[in-house]
Design a protein around this motif. Structure first.
Motif, PDB file in Angstrom:
ATOM      1  N   LEU A   1       0.854  -1.174   0.000  1.00 17.84           N
ATOM      2  CA  LEU A   1       0.000   0.000   0.000  1.00 17.84           C
ATOM      3  C   LEU A   1       0.898   1.235   0.000  1.00 17.84           C
ATOM      4  O   LEU A   1       1.733   1.405   0.891  1.00 17.84           O
ATOM      5  CB  LEU A   1      -0.895  -0.010   1.243  1.00 17.84           C
ATOM      6  N   THR A   2       0.731   2.105  -1.006  1.00 15.57           N
ATOM      7  CA  THR A   2       1.515   3.335  -1.101  1.00 15.57           C
ATOM      8  C   THR A   2       0.626   4.524  -0.757  1.00 15.57           C
ATOM      9  O   THR A   2      -0.473   4.673  -1.307  1.00 15.57           O
ATOM     10  CB  THR A   2       2.088   3.526  -2.511  1.00 15.57           C
ATOM     11  N   ILE A   3       1.091   5.379   0.157  1.00 17.44           N
ATOM     12  CA  ILE A   3       0.351   6.582   0.526  1.00 17.44           C
ATOM     13  C   ILE A   3       0.716   7.672  -0.485  1.00 17.44           C
ATOM     14  O   ILE A   3       1.835   8.200  -0.466  1.00 17.44           O
ATOM     15  CB  ILE A   3       0.695   7.048   1.955  1.00 17.44           C
ATOM     16  N   GLU A   4      -0.209   8.004  -1.369  1.00 16.87           N
ATOM     17  CA  GLU A   4       0.080   8.972  -2.426  1.00 16.87           C
ATOM     18  C   GLU A   4      -0.163  10.412  -1.984  1.00 16.87           C
ATOM     19  O   GLU A   4       0.543  11.328  -2.423  1.00 16.87           O
ATOM     20  CB  GLU A   4      -0.762   8.667  -3.661  1.00 16.87           C
ATOM     21  N   ALA A   5      -1.155  10.647  -1.137  1.00 18.67           N
ATOM     22  CA  ALA A   5      -1.454  12.014  -0.695  1.00 18.67           C
ATOM     23  C   ALA A   5      -2.132  11.982   0.662  1.00 18.67           C
ATOM     24  O   ALA A   5      -2.904  11.059   0.964  1.00 18.67           O
ATOM     25  CB  ALA A   5      -2.343  12.727  -1.706  1.00 18.67           C
ATOM     26  N   VAL A   6      -1.823  12.988   1.475  1.00 18.76           N
ATOM     27  CA  VAL A   6      -2.450  13.157   2.790  1.00 18.76           C
ATOM     28  C   VAL A   6      -2.839  14.625   2.922  1.00 18.76           C
ATOM     29  O   VAL A   6      -1.978  15.512   2.860  1.00 18.76           O
ATOM     30  CB  VAL A   6      -1.495  12.762   3.936  1.00 18.76           C
ATOM     31  N   GLU A   7      -4.145  14.898   3.101  1.00 22.25           N
ATOM     32  CA  GLU A   7      -4.612  16.280   3.200  1.00 22.25           C
ATOM     33  C   GLU A   7      -5.569  16.423   4.382  1.00 22.25           C
ATOM     34  O   GLU A   7      -6.414  15.551   4.608  1.00 22.25           O
ATOM     35  CB  GLU A   7      -5.340  16.697   1.918  1.00 22.25           C
ATOM     36  N   PRO A   8      -5.455  17.528   5.147  1.00 20.22           N
ATOM     37  CA  PRO A   8      -6.389  17.746   6.257  1.00 20.22           C
ATOM     38  C   PRO A   8      -7.769  18.142   5.727  1.00 20.22           C
ATOM     39  O   PRO A   8      -7.890  18.788   4.682  1.00 20.22           O
ATOM     40  CB  PRO A   8      -5.736  18.894   7.037  1.00 20.22           C
ATOM     41  N   THR A   9      -8.806  17.758   6.445  1.00 21.83           N
ATOM     42  CA  THR A   9     -10.167  18.159   6.097  1.00 21.83           C
ATOM     43  C   THR A   9     -10.608  19.291   7.025  1.00 21.83           C
ATOM     44  O   THR A   9      -9.929  19.614   8.013  1.00 21.83           O
ATOM     45  CB  THR A   9     -11.142  16.983   6.226  1.00 21.83           C
ATOM     46  N   LYS A  10     -11.753  19.851   6.728  1.00 20.43           N
ATOM     47  CA  LYS A  10     -12.262  20.956   7.544  1.00 20.43           C
ATOM     48  C   LYS A  10     -12.678  20.482   8.934  1.00 20.43           C
ATOM     49  O   LYS A  10     -12.812  21.291   9.851  1.00 20.43           O
ATOM     50  CB  LYS A  10     -13.449  21.612   6.837  1.00 20.43           C
ATOM     51  N   ARG A  11     -12.892  19.194   9.089  1.00 24.41           N
ATOM     52  CA  ARG A  11     -13.329  18.659  10.384  1.00 24.41           C
ATOM     53  C   ARG A  11     -12.172  18.022  11.152  1.00 24.41           C
ATOM     54  O   ARG A  11     -12.378  17.141  11.977  1.00 24.41           O
ATOM     55  CB  ARG A  11     -14.446  17.643  10.168  1.00 24.41           C
ATOM     56  N   GLU A  12     -10.979  18.471  10.872  1.00 26.00           N
ATOM     57  CA  GLU A  12      -9.771  18.024  11.569  1.00 26.00           C
ATOM     58  C   GLU A  12      -9.566  16.516  11.453  1.00 26.00           C
ATOM     59  O   GLU A  12      -9.193  15.837  12.412  1.00 26.00           O
ATOM     60  CB  GLU A  12      -9.818  18.441  13.050  1.00 26.00           C
TER      61      GLU A  12
END
Length: 272
Positions: free
Chosen positions: A252-263
């Motif tokens: 499993l490769t983590i391609e992107a990690v982004e925060p959401t508005k709900r933390e």
């Protein structure tokens, strides 16, 4: 001579990589191709990345089937643009020195896993580098990719008595690669998930489709690797670019990690 120290700097497996550098230097010195023993995927990947950048050297990996985790590396000298010394034309497509074996037995009442078969082979005199991929075929035994030298020894040894895996005697038979029944593998799949954290257990659970408690148990049992390194902490924080390897379930490769508005965290992952 190759720039050994710079090739080894920061290596995850300097001893294994050093042995491969020795073989690469021998191929350059003798102008003849050299095949390595079987090496783990992490070692092969690192060797291809580091040694494959050298202008005078060609590195080719072969594991006996397209999705092999363990493979043999062929080192050969490159004599000029588009020209290689040592191997004849078409060497890259020619069969590698890999033999397929069937280890047949009745494991209905004494089930064995892959480690049982490997341990029995090592006890019979095999070296780790003799063994490629091995997979269990239910209660019928296992199939194995091995060096031709080990295959010959095992076939000769069974004339003196069968190989025992746990309590079960097995019959060893040579197969062609076309006769192997390879374990099924999933096609690459891109996944998206929103998680409360980027902990290893949470991300791996979502990516591999297992319960959180089951993933924690696998991590603590040593079945999970992070960027090819052993990891035992379920709480390890992940970042984009990290790669999780789970025994018998792929990567499993983590391609992107982004925060959401709900933390929370939105992750894009590629499962292979």
């Amino acid at each position: 001579m190759l720039p050994r120290q710079s090739l080894l700097d920061g290596s995850r497996a300097p001893t294994d990589l050093g042995a491969l550098i020795d073989q690469a230097e021998e191929a350059l010195r003798t102008w003849q191709p050299r095949w390595s023993p079987f090496v783990a995927a992490a070692v092969a990947e690192e060797a291809e990345e580091r040694l494959g950048q050298l202008t005078e050297l060609t590195v080719t990996a072969r594991g006996g089937w397209p999705q092999a985790e363990r493979s043999r590396l062929c080192f050969s000298r490159r004599t000029g643009e588009g020209e290689e010394a040592g191997p004849p034309a078409g060497e890259a497509e020619a069969p590698a020195p890999i033999t397929a074996l069937e280890l047949a037995g009745n494991f209905l009442f004494d089930p064995a896993d892959a480690s049982d078969f490997r341990n029995a082979l090592l006890a019979a005199g095999a070296e780790p580098g003799d063994l490629g991929d091995l997979w269990v075929r239910g209660d019928r035994g296992a199939q194995l990719l091995a060096t031709p030298e080990l295959a010959e020894r095992l076939l000769e040894q069974q004339n003196q008595g069968p190989l025992l895996v746990r309590t079960v005697p097995v019959q060893i038979e040579r197969l062609s690669l076309e006769q192997l029944q390879f374990p099924s593998r999933r096609a690459p799949r891109r996944l998206s998930s929103v998680e409360a954290s980027c902990r290893l257990d949470a991300v791996a659970s979502a990516g591999f489709g297992l319960s959180r408690s089951r993933m924690v148990a696998l991590i603590r049992a040593g079945a999970v690797r992070l960027n090819w390194a052993a990891v035992s902490s379920p709480s390890r924080e992940l970042v984009a670019g990290d790669r999780i390897q789970l025994d018998n379930r792929g990567e499993l490769t983590i391609e992107a990690v982004e925060p959401t508005k709900r933390e929370r965290w939105r992750l894009v992952m590629l499962r292979r």
